[in-house]
Design an enzyme around this catalytic site. Sequence first.
Site, PDB file in Angstrom:
ATOM      1  N   SER A  43      35.750  43.059  48.588  1.00  0.00           N
ATOM      2  CA  SER A  43      34.284  43.405  48.662  1.00  0.00           C
ATOM      3  C   SER A  43      33.974  44.995  48.854  1.00  0.00           C
ATOM      4  CB  SER A  43      33.551  42.569  49.377  1.00  0.00           C
ATOM      5  OG  SER A  43      32.276  42.804  49.971  1.00  0.00           O
ATOM      6  N   SER A  44      33.448  45.556  48.005  1.00  0.00           N
ATOM      7  CA  SER A  44      32.978  47.023  48.135  1.00  0.00           C
ATOM      8  C   SER A  44      32.073  47.296  49.313  1.00  0.00           C
ATOM      9  CB  SER A  44      32.662  47.632  46.700  1.00  0.00           C
ATOM     10  OG  SER A  44      32.143  49.005  47.163  1.00  0.00           O
ATOM     11  N   ASN A  45      31.219  46.413  49.341  1.00  0.00           N
ATOM     12  CA  ASN A  45      29.743  46.588  50.258  1.00  0.00           C
ATOM     13  C   ASN A  45      30.451  46.248  51.499  1.00  0.00           C
ATOM     14  OD1 ASN A  45      28.297  43.896  51.088  1.00  0.00           O
ATOM     15  ND2 ASN A  45      29.325  43.700  49.147  1.00  0.00           N
ATOM     16  N   THR A  66      26.492  50.130  42.472  1.00  0.00           N
ATOM     17  CA  THR A  66      25.266  49.591  43.271  1.00  0.00           C
ATOM     18  C   THR A  66      25.847  49.645  44.813  1.00  0.00           C
ATOM     19  OG1 THR A  66      25.861  47.328  42.677  1.00  0.00           O
ATOM     20  CG2 THR A  66      24.412  48.428  41.314  1.00  0.00           C
ATOM     21  N   GLU A 121      32.857  46.286  38.757  1.00  0.00           N
ATOM     22  CA  GLU A 121      31.310  46.776  38.196  1.00  0.00           C
ATOM     23  C   GLU A 121      31.562  48.175  37.645  1.00  0.00           C
ATOM     24  OE1 GLU A 121      27.502  48.569  40.344  1.00  0.00           O
ATOM     25  OE2 GLU A 121      28.558  47.155  41.384  1.00  0.00           O
ATOM     26  N   HIS A 165      32.819  38.672  45.318  1.00  0.00           N
ATOM     27  CA  HIS A 165      33.998  39.082  46.099  1.00  0.00           C
ATOM     28  C   HIS A 165      33.815  38.410  47.489  1.00  0.00           C
ATOM     29  CE1 HIS A 165      35.246  42.737  43.405  1.00  0.00           C
ATOM     30  NE2 HIS A 165      35.611  41.593  43.053  1.00  0.00           N
ATOM     31  N   SER A 174      28.041  39.678  50.109  1.00  0.00           N
ATOM     32  CA  SER A 174      28.727  38.352  49.229  1.00  0.00           C
ATOM     33  C   SER A 174      29.090  37.105  50.276  1.00  0.00           C
ATOM     34  CB  SER A 174      29.813  38.675  48.505  1.00  0.00           C
ATOM     35  OG  SER A 174      30.822  39.493  48.967  1.00  0.00           O
ATOM     36  N   HIS A 193      37.288  49.067  40.157  1.00  0.00           N
ATOM     37  CA  HIS A 193      36.241  47.830  40.591  1.00  0.00           C
ATOM     38  C   HIS A 193      35.653  47.273  39.423  1.00  0.00           C
ATOM     39  CE1 HIS A 193      32.683  46.026  42.353  1.00  0.00           C
ATOM     40  NE2 HIS A 193      33.442  46.087  43.636  1.00  0.00           N
TER      41      HIS A 193
END
Length: 316
Positions: A225-227, A167, A126, A41, A269, A124
């Site tokens: 982007s989740s993180n 994660t 994932e 992402h 990412s 999401h």
Amino acid sequence: MQILLANPRGFCAGVDRAISIVENALAIYGAPIYVRHEVVHNRYVVDSLRKRGAIFIEQISEVPDGAILIFSAHGVSQAVRNEAKSRDLTVFDATCPLVTKVHMEVARASRRGEESILIGHAGHPEVEGTMGQYSNPEGGMYLVESPEDVWTLNVKNEGKLSFMTQTTLSVDDTSDVIDALRKRFPKIVGPRKDDICYATTNRQEAVRALAEQADVVLVVGSKNSSNSNRLAELAQRMGRTAFLIDDATDIQEAWVKDAACVGVTAGASAPDILVQNVIARLREFGGGEAVTLEGREENIVFEVPKELRVDVREVE
């Protein structure tokens, strides 16, 4: 204006591996290469690979027979995997090995007839891939995002129940959900090792250290982007003004003109070139030399599939 850089920041081993798989496949087989979902992402990464001949799709039906297909780093469900197997396709799997670990936990619970609860964000990719590893009709797979979700959840058998996590979640938020799960279901079993990956944990720890010193925090990462989102949220929770930016052109001088110290980090990412461009932009606004904070050393490497282990320079 002082510029501080979080450490670690940017690419993790899973992202490095996923991008290398696409790059090496393009070098060996030539364009086009089909990738289910964005391989990671990040807009810059996806646009760069698209220019080189990667075609990003959401449905296997969009891929012509005989083509090369790559699964993204986020992983896919068993249904998607089986659909790809039924087609005349050459498939490479760029799923992060740490996501695959969670997949295996879910599949194991499914085989045992245990019900499973996944802590994650609905929609999401994932989460969709992980939920799609469960196939036992006698059990059940449930998704929760918050402690409130836990208290309204009903399961069939509280005595055979396990949980897993996405994660890339907030470490603090996930801890709150796990606490609620253990109170609601005292016999629930969790993974032997935390499912939140090392890179997510390390980057959140690093942004904490950054936010302790910076007035403003810039997080380089794409909106999906989740993180990266979790990093910006964490800095904001610590009372700092924080912005999630795709690249240096997003920065407004008004954000930083009164700041004595600007902190910069990047999601797992986001490539380092974007961070360097941000530093250059901040120096245009009066920033000094960038200083990297001390942090955890990361030396994890995930190998690409053996069929793609080539020196790309040999086939250019």
